[in-house]
Structure formats: C-alpha cells, structure tokens
Design a protein around this motif. Structure first.
Motif, short mmCIF file in Angstrom:
data_model
loop_
_atom_site.label_atom_id
_atom_site.label_comp_id
_atom_site.label_asym_id
_atom_site.label_seq_id
_atom_site.Cartn_x
_atom_site.Cartn_y
_atom_site.Cartn_z
N VAL A 194 -21.72 -22.84 3.93
CA VAL A 194 -21.53 -22.82 2.63
C VAL A 194 -20.67 -21.68 2.09
O VAL A 194 -19.78 -22.20 1.28
CB VAL A 194 -23.00 -22.39 2.05
CG1 VAL A 194 -22.77 -22.55 0.33
CG2 VAL A 194 -23.90 -23.66 2.14
N GLN A 195 -20.83 -20.59 2.62
CA GLN A 195 -19.94 -19.47 2.14
C GLN A 195 -18.54 -19.76 2.61
O GLN A 195 -17.42 -19.61 2.02
CB GLN A 195 -20.24 -18.26 2.83
CG GLN A 195 -21.50 -17.46 1.90
CD GLN A 195 -21.62 -16.11 2.42
OE1 GLN A 195 -21.04 -15.17 2.21
NE2 GLN A 195 -22.38 -15.98 3.49
N LEU A 202 -17.05 -22.66 2.89
CA LEU A 202 -16.49 -23.66 1.82
C LEU A 202 -16.20 -23.24 0.33
O LEU A 202 -15.21 -23.56 0.04
CB LEU A 202 -17.68 -24.61 1.68
CG LEU A 202 -17.78 -25.68 2.76
CD1 LEU A 202 -19.06 -26.73 2.59
CD2 LEU A 202 -16.83 -26.38 3.07
N LEU A 203 -16.95 -22.23 0.23
CA LEU A 203 -16.79 -21.80 -1.26
C LEU A 203 -15.62 -20.58 -1.42
O LEU A 203 -15.01 -20.19 -2.36
CB LEU A 203 -18.05 -21.38 -1.90
CG LEU A 203 -18.89 -22.83 -1.93
CD1 LEU A 203 -20.23 -22.25 -2.61
CD2 LEU A 203 -18.17 -23.42 -2.96
#
Lengths: 198, 198
Positions: free
Chosen positions: A169-170, A172-173
């Motif tokens: 997730v990190q 990706l963001l």
DNA sequence: TATATCATACCGACCGGTCGGTATGATTGT
DNA sequence: ACAATCATACCGACCGGTCGGTATGATATA
C-alpha cells in the motif's frame, strides 16, 4: 482459422484490454464499452464470453493469484533455511511492486468491495488466507528446526502478511521512488532480530 | 432560530448522513440523492453547502484525520519511554478498528483513487506522511535515549506504518472476530525484540 | 428590500446489460 | 462431394435507469 482459435483469441484480447484499462483507470472508471473499443470487439462479443463486468475482473484476478501461488511454492521448495526463506519473501514484494505494480491499485478497489460482496470476497480475500497458512507453516518449520522462537505461528503469519500488505500500500501511494524491496528486506530483518537495543 | 444556526445544522446533518452512508455502502455506491434523503434535505441544500460530491468526503476525511492527530499527540506527550509509546500505538490500532471500523473501508476506496487524483491524494495520503514523520521522530528519540538500536528512523517508521496499515486491512477483511489489538501489540513486541531465536 | 438558505424540476451524459439478427465454421445425411 | 442443418461467434442498435450537477423560484431572516 479455426472457430475455436478465433474465439479464444477474441477472449484473450478482451482480457488483455480490460487488464490494461483497469490498471490505468481503475475498475469503476472503466466501462464495458471502453474495453470493447480497446479490444476492437463489439459489446455482443464481450457478453458472449463474460457474464458480467465483474466476472471479467474475477477471471483476471484468478490468473494473477495463480502466478503468485507458483512463485510462493517455488520459494518454499528452494528454501532450506527458514530465515532465508522469509527474507526472500522481501524480494517477492519488490518484484510484485515492479512487475505487477500498475495493476495493484485494483486490489485496493476490490478489497473495499470484498467487504460487502461475498463473491468478490471469495475471489480476492480468501486466497490471502491461504498465503497466511503458508507463512504459518513456514514459521512452524522455523520453530521446529530451532531457528525461530516459539511463537504462535498463525499470529506471526498475520504479522508477516501485514508487513507485506502495508508495504504494498505504501509503495502504491508513495511515489517518491523508494526501493521498497530494500525496505521490506530491512523490515524482515527488524522483525527477525528486533529493533530494541540489546 | 437564527439563520446561521439553521444553516450549520443543515450542513451538519448532511455530513452525518453522508458519513453513515459512506460507511455502510461505500462512496461510489452512495448517491448524492441518497444522502439528501437520509439527511431530510433537498439537493439544492446539498449543493449550496458543498461544491461537489467529492468535496463532502474530503471534509469528512479532514475531520477524521484531525481526531487521529490529536490522539497521536496525546500519546506522544504522555510517553516518556519510547518502547512503551510504540506499544501503546497498538492500542490505537485496536481502538481505530473498534470505533472507526465501519468507516475504514472508505479509506481503501480512496487510497485507490488517490493514486490517480491529486486532490484526493493530498487529502488522504499526505497526512499519513506526517504520521510517518511522527514515528520517525519517535524512533529517533528512542535511539537517542539508547532504548532502540541505531537504525534509519525513516525506514523504521515505514515499517511501523506498514504494520499498522496491514493490520487494519486484515482486520477489515478478516471477519473471524480476532482481537487485532492484541495481535498488533504482539507484532510490535516481535518487532522490538525479534522473532529469531537467541 | 436584499441576501442567505433552501426546494423543485430538470438536464444531458453515461452505464451495464439485452436482443434480434447475421456470418461462418462444424456436422450430418445422402 | 455436396447440400441441408445446426451451433458458435459476433455485431451494434437500443433500453431502462441512475448519476452528478444546474437553473430557477420560493421563503425567511436581517
């Protein structure tokens, strides 16, 4: 050309177009018509090969998870030392971010759907529980061979999955261009040896 | 009643209705009309107080993160021992899952949007980088006071965030009724002391 | 009266999905 | 081998409905 070959070719081009569009635009933002246009195929063809818009995603997801499955089994077999096996999991994360990066955002979209839709849940979340079991078994092996402390394997697996998911997730963001493979590897080392002072 | 009071009351009821609907149905699945109906208010009122549908979510998000901010600062101030402070982070996770649980799925929805929409990114992701800095500072403090090994604080913070995010996601998708607060606490202990045998 | 606050009616775009019809390869009977 | 028949693959116009957003008028406060 044979009829069947032509059919599979059509279906494949639809899948390919959908995969690409889902990746760059997201699932909701991609209409069936857009997929058809991109695949050079009519809407009739689409609904001949797929029941609903959702079903095409589920098929995409299944293929994708299958690849991940094989990768995990591969690591499992080539691993004698559990600690090393865990560390090489970090490489998977990096690879996943590099190779499958563009299509990962769809996971976020469908994880949120999975909360409400049982079909989506089954196709996207349930497999991850298999992975958890896989890691739990790996941890158990580590405990048996004495390289890991005697900890609840299932919870430890949850922690490992959490690390993986959180890193993804990190990754990706955070567009800062960090090397998440390295960071994940470091994270696993932290987890193995602790971050507290001796 | 005063005109202004009436206005704020209307706005607040819209926000409240939206928060609830977003939580149980998701953002996309919730239409503006539904929000208006639930709030007992007309569409005109909605678009008088909010520019777009997205803007109402962003406002909701801002309020929500503000609460989280305060909670973190609170912990930071009441913490002398860094290790204890980190462990109490686990309690936050548990609380977040218990209290804010219903509205967490929207985060997933918007994280995936944040990848493509700069406005959403700014409102949802950028704050998390503040949290990362917060944890990095906490780690640095731990290093300074000698309770933590000398590790790159930023990467360690990333690991902590990864744990938090990963636990939240799993908590959302795993409906088995596990006590994620406990598991997170355990995870932090793993991280502190390592899972490798001595 | 002037302005903020709402209600009503409506717009145009678009969406997932359907349906009648066709073109073309496969199958069967002769 | 050839025609009749059938099944598969595909086309594209179309449908009911929903959506976010707007234009305009009513109401009430200041």
């Amino acid at each position: 050309m044979k009829q069947q070959d032509r059919a599979t070719q059509t279906k494949e081009s639809i899948l390919k177009a959908a995969e690409h569009l889902f990746a760059v635009q997201g699932y909701e933002a991609t209409s069936v018509s857009m997929i058809c246009d991109a695949a050079g195929v009519s809407k009739g063809a689409f609904y001949h090969h797929f029941e609903t818009k959702q079903s095409i995603f589920l098929e995409l997801m299944q293929r994708w998870l299958k690849g991940l499955d094989e990768q995990l089994v591969l690591i499992d077999e080539s691993t004698e030392d559990v600690k090393e096996g865990l560390l090489s999991m970090g490489e998977i994360i990096g690879q996943v971010l590099d190779v499958g990066g563009p299509q990962l955002p769809i996971f976020l979209e469908f994880w949120s759907r999975a909360i409400r839709d049982p079909d989506v849940w089954e196709a996207t979340v349930e497999p991850f529980q298999r992975y958890r079991d896989f890691f739990a078994a790996l941890v158990q092996r580590g405990i048996d061979e004495g390289s890991l402390r005697d900890l609840a394997p299932h919870n430890t697996a949850r922690v490992l999955i959490a690390l993986a998911v959180g890193m993804l997730v990190q990754g990706l963001l955070d567009t800062g261009g960090e090397d998440w493979q390295d960071i994940t590897k470091e994270a696993l080392e932290f987890l193995l040896h602790g971050i507290a002072a001796r």
